[in-house]
Design a protein around this motif. Structure first.
Motif, mmCIF file in Angstrom:
data_model
loop_
_atom_site.group_PDB
_atom_site.id
_atom_site.type_symbol
_atom_site.label_atom_id
_atom_site.label_comp_id
_atom_site.label_asym_id
_atom_site.label_seq_id
_atom_site.Cartn_x
_atom_site.Cartn_y
_atom_site.Cartn_z
ATOM 1 N N UNK A 11 0.851 -1.187 0.000
ATOM 2 C CA UNK A 11 0.000 0.000 0.000
ATOM 3 C C UNK A 11 0.883 1.232 0.000
ATOM 4 N N UNK A 12 0.409 2.261 -0.681
ATOM 5 C CA UNK A 12 1.168 3.499 -0.740
ATOM 6 C C UNK A 12 0.545 4.456 -1.737
ATOM 7 N N UNK A 13 1.375 5.328 -2.273
ATOM 8 C CA UNK A 13 0.942 6.337 -3.229
ATOM 9 C C UNK A 13 1.397 5.888 -4.619
ATOM 10 N N UNK A 61 -0.442 -4.968 5.194
ATOM 11 C CA UNK A 61 -1.261 -4.245 6.161
ATOM 12 C C UNK A 61 -0.520 -3.595 7.306
ATOM 13 N N UNK A 62 0.800 -3.656 7.304
ATOM 14 C CA UNK A 62 1.590 -3.061 8.382
ATOM 15 C C UNK A 62 2.645 -2.129 7.790
ATOM 16 N N UNK A 63 3.074 -1.110 8.543
ATOM 17 C CA UNK A 63 4.139 -0.242 8.042
ATOM 18 C C UNK A 63 5.378 -1.059 7.683
ATOM 19 N N UNK A 69 13.167 -1.487 4.180
ATOM 20 C CA UNK A 69 13.138 -0.280 3.365
ATOM 21 C C UNK A 69 12.224 0.816 3.828
ATOM 22 N N UNK A 70 11.549 0.637 4.958
ATOM 23 C CA UNK A 70 10.647 1.659 5.468
ATOM 24 C C UNK A 70 11.401 2.868 5.990
ATOM 25 N N UNK A 71 10.764 3.982 6.078
ATOM 26 C CA UNK A 71 9.311 4.124 5.991
ATOM 27 C C UNK A 71 8.743 4.149 4.578
ATOM 28 N N UNK A 72 9.558 4.422 3.549
ATOM 29 C CA UNK A 72 9.045 4.457 2.177
ATOM 30 C C UNK A 72 10.033 3.760 1.249
#
Length: 96
Positions: A11-13, A61-63, A69-72
């Protein structure tokens, strides 16, 4: 490779949404991703504009964890995953 994993939910942009907001100049042909760790990688603008490319913030479903590689991180499903830069801090549009 043994590293492949199928049926992931990200999920993201969408890249298309970003392109709609940014409206790159006509001379832009590539995207350069800059990561927090100093890594850079580029892709053609057409690759980035594909309908399934995301700047993802969540996986399953989780960050996204820092380890992954999070946060993006960029997700380019039809391209080699090493082009899906982790820890993205900047996106640069390059003229060809």
């Amino acid at each position: 490779t043994a590293w492949s994993r199928f049926d992931n939910t990200w999920n993201g942009v969408s890249a298309r949404h970003i392109l709609d907001l940014v409206r790159p100049r006509a001379e832009a042909t590539h995207i350069l991703f800059h990561s927090h760790d100093g890594y850079t990688t580029n892709v053609a603008l057409g690759v980035f504009a594909d309908d399934d490319v995301l700047l993802a913030h969540s996986w399953e479903g989780k960050p996204i964890t820092t380890e992954h590689g999070g946060p993006v991180r960029v997700i380019i499903p039809k391209f080699y995953f090493w082009k899906s830069a982790k820890w993205v801090k900047r996106i640069e549009f390059l003229a060809g």
